[in-house]
Design a protein around this motif. Structure first.
Motif, PDB file in Angstrom:
ATOM      1  N   LEU A 139       1.053  -1.112  -0.236  1.00  0.00           N
ATOM      2  CA  LEU A 139       0.409   0.133  -0.396  1.00  0.00           C
ATOM      3  C   LEU A 139       1.192   1.054   0.179  1.00  0.00           C
ATOM      4  CD1 LEU A 139      -2.448  -1.343   2.842  1.00  0.00           C
ATOM      5  CD2 LEU A 139      -3.076  -0.736   0.017  1.00  0.00           C
ATOM      6  N   THR A 140       1.245   2.396  -1.240  1.00  0.00           N
ATOM      7  CA  THR A 140       1.753   3.221  -1.428  1.00  0.00           C
ATOM      8  C   THR A 140       0.792   4.256  -0.651  1.00  0.00           C
ATOM      9  OG1 THR A 140       0.892   3.452  -3.526  1.00  0.00           O
ATOM     10  CG2 THR A 140       2.728   1.619  -2.748  1.00  0.00           C
ATOM     11  N   GLY A 141       0.069   4.401  -0.774  1.00  0.00           N
ATOM     12  CA  GLY A 141      -0.315   6.026  -0.700  1.00  0.00           C
ATOM     13  C   GLY A 141      -0.628   6.663  -1.707  1.00  0.00           C
ATOM     14  N   PRO A 168       0.104 -18.951  -0.162  1.00  0.00           N
ATOM     15  CA  PRO A 168       0.508 -19.018   1.096  1.00  0.00           C
ATOM     16  C   PRO A 168       0.528 -17.452   1.218  1.00  0.00           C
ATOM     17  CG  PRO A 168       2.012 -20.554   0.705  1.00  0.00           C
ATOM     18  CD  PRO A 168       1.352 -20.227  -0.532  1.00  0.00           C
ATOM     19  N   THR A 169      -0.851 -16.915   2.310  1.00  0.00           N
ATOM     20  CA  THR A 169      -0.485 -15.040   2.347  1.00  0.00           C
ATOM     21  C   THR A 169       0.198 -14.534   3.704  1.00  0.00           C
ATOM     22  OG1 THR A 169      -3.003 -15.218   3.092  1.00  0.00           O
ATOM     23  CG2 THR A 169      -1.985 -14.664   0.583  1.00  0.00           C
ATOM     24  N   LEU A 170       1.155 -13.649   3.538  1.00  0.00           N
ATOM     25  CA  LEU A 170       1.282 -13.248   5.264  1.00  0.00           C
ATOM     26  C   LEU A 170       0.452 -11.862   4.837  1.00  0.00           C
ATOM     27  CD1 LEU A 170       3.692 -14.864   4.242  1.00  0.00           C
ATOM     28  CD2 LEU A 170       3.998 -15.157   6.218  1.00  0.00           C
ATOM     29  N   ALA A 171       0.411 -10.498   6.462  1.00  0.00           N
ATOM     30  CA  ALA A 171       0.577  -9.250   6.094  1.00  0.00           C
ATOM     31  C   ALA A 171       1.665  -9.040   7.334  1.00  0.00           C
ATOM     32  CB  ALA A 171      -1.101  -9.269   6.689  1.00  0.00           C
ATOM     33  N   ALA A 172       2.243  -7.478   6.656  1.00  0.00           N
ATOM     34  CA  ALA A 172       3.243  -7.838   7.807  1.00  0.00           C
ATOM     35  C   ALA A 172       3.380  -6.320   8.597  1.00  0.00           C
ATOM     36  CB  ALA A 172       5.340  -7.848   7.154  1.00  0.00           C
ATOM     37  N   THR A 205       2.446  -5.660   2.802  1.00  0.00           N
ATOM     38  CA  THR A 205       2.713  -4.398   3.657  1.00  0.00           C
ATOM     39  C   THR A 205       1.897  -3.205   3.208  1.00  0.00           C
ATOM     40  OG1 THR A 205       4.259  -3.984   5.138  1.00  0.00           O
ATOM     41  CG2 THR A 205       4.924  -4.242   2.683  1.00  0.00           C
ATOM     42  N   ALA A 206       3.135  -2.198   3.723  1.00  0.00           N
ATOM     43  CA  ALA A 206       2.465  -1.035   3.417  1.00  0.00           C
ATOM     44  C   ALA A 206       4.044   0.086   4.246  1.00  0.00           C
ATOM     45  CB  ALA A 206       0.955  -0.207   4.103  1.00  0.00           C
ATOM     46  N   ARG A 207       3.732   1.513   3.124  1.00  0.00           N
ATOM     47  CA  ARG A 207       4.805   2.560   3.257  1.00  0.00           C
ATOM     48  C   ARG A 207       4.188   2.659   4.106  1.00  0.00           C
ATOM     49  NH1 ARG A 207       5.024   5.498  -1.897  1.00  0.00           N
ATOM     50  NH2 ARG A 207       6.136   3.708  -2.985  1.00  0.00           N
ATOM     51  N   GLY A 208       5.304   3.643   5.143  1.00  0.00           N
ATOM     52  CA  GLY A 208       5.438   4.370   6.286  1.00  0.00           C
ATOM     53  C   GLY A 208       4.416   4.075   7.244  1.00  0.00           C
ATOM     54  N   ALA A 255       9.213  -1.970  12.228  1.00  0.00           N
ATOM     55  CA  ALA A 255       8.127  -1.982  11.106  1.00  0.00           C
ATOM     56  C   ALA A 255       9.288  -2.614   9.928  1.00  0.00           C
ATOM     57  CB  ALA A 255       7.916  -0.994   9.998  1.00  0.00           C
ATOM     58  N   GLU A 256      11.063  -2.870   9.870  1.00  0.00           N
ATOM     59  CA  GLU A 256      11.162  -3.507   9.267  1.00  0.00           C
ATOM     60  C   GLU A 256      11.459  -5.169   9.661  1.00  0.00           C
ATOM     61  OE1 GLU A 256      11.840   0.938   8.614  1.00  0.00           O
ATOM     62  OE2 GLU A 256      11.802  -0.744  10.703  1.00  0.00           O
ATOM     63  N   ALA A 257      11.357  -4.834  10.792  1.00  0.00           N
ATOM     64  CA  ALA A 257      11.575  -6.634  11.743  1.00  0.00           C
ATOM     65  C   ALA A 257      10.500  -7.496  11.282  1.00  0.00           C
ATOM     66  CB  ALA A 257      12.156  -6.625  12.976  1.00  0.00           C
TER      67      ALA A 257
END
Length: 245
Positions: A15-17, A105-109, A57-60, A194-196
């Motif tokens: 998600l980049t906004g 498989p799907t993952l959300a970070a 994942t998403a930016r920010g 967030a990086e981890a």
């Protein structure tokens, strides 16, 4: 909006906004963003092969704060605002269906807050990682006086096993931080940044990808775990492959 990038066997849906590198964009799920998500998921599905994995994942500083209520409120009248909100509810349902039926498989970070439809977006994945130092999980509907759509309720029943956890999220409007979210069985792990959270998700994705499962079989098994949710989403179970015996 969002982007889809493939690195090896892993698809990264981000998600980049607005695309202006604004870390404070809370990635509201308005109709253009929902359309962008559906397009990206369709692209990932069309390019999938044994060993494919999706990480969202998403930016920010935010994952997503849910539907674009500001857009709804500018409609000019309460009835028009309700109509716009209904449009988003209807448009978002296929996103949940696409994730539940995705042949990998799907993952959300999560880099930060995930609220309302944004939390449902996260929970529509098989695994969820988040940061422990910043960000909460929050279902704002009870505080805002908004009813819960049928597929939201079915998804929370399917994805969160604890009755008390569902009660606290949906009936108390509890704001849940990382370590507590792990204890409540809402997410799989919480990390210092967030990086981890993304790094751990990538490690999990690499291990899952090594198994090189048949995507259609994986999706069918996933859907069989959530029959009520699949029924609400209009997903039909079917035999998709001949087993190796």
């Amino acid at each position: 909006m969002c982007t889809l990038e493939k690195r090896g066997n892993i698809f990264f849906l981000t998600l980049t906004g607005a695309g202006d590198d604004n870390d404070n964009d809370d990635h509201r799920l308005g109709l253009p963003v929902i359309s962008s998500l559906l397009s990206a998921l369709a692209d990932a599905k069309s390019q999938s092969s044994p060993g494919s994995v999706l990480i969202t994942t998403a930016r920010g500083k935010f994952f997503s704060n849910g539907f674009d209520l500001a857009w709804a409120q500018t409609a000019g009248s309460p009835s028009a605002a309700r109509h716009r909100l209904h449009q988003m509810v209807v448009a978002f349902k296929p996103v949940v269906a696409a994730l539940l039926s995705l042949p990998m498989p799907t993952l959300a970070a999560l880099p930060g807050h995930a609220a309302a439809a944004g939390l449902l977006l996260a929970l529509s994945h098989d695994y969820v990682t988040m940061r422990r130092d910043r960000g909460v999980l929050y279902m704002s509907e009870v505080d805002l006086g908004l009813p819960l759509p049928d597929y939201f309720a079915a998804a929370f029943r399917a994805k969160i096993g604890s009755v008390s956890a569902r009660r606290d999220l949906l009936l108390r409007g509890m704001k849940v931080r990382g370590e507590e979210a792990v204890r409540m069985g809402i997410v799989d792990s919480a990390h210092d940044s967030a990086e981890a959270a993304v790094e751990v998700a990538v490690g999990m994705a690499e291990k899952l990808g090594e198994r090189k499962w048949k995507g259609d079989v994986y999706a069918e098994i996933r859907m069989s775990l959530y029959p009520e949710l699949c029924g609400v989403l209009g997903l039909d179970a079917k035999v998709v492959a001949t087993p190796k015996l």
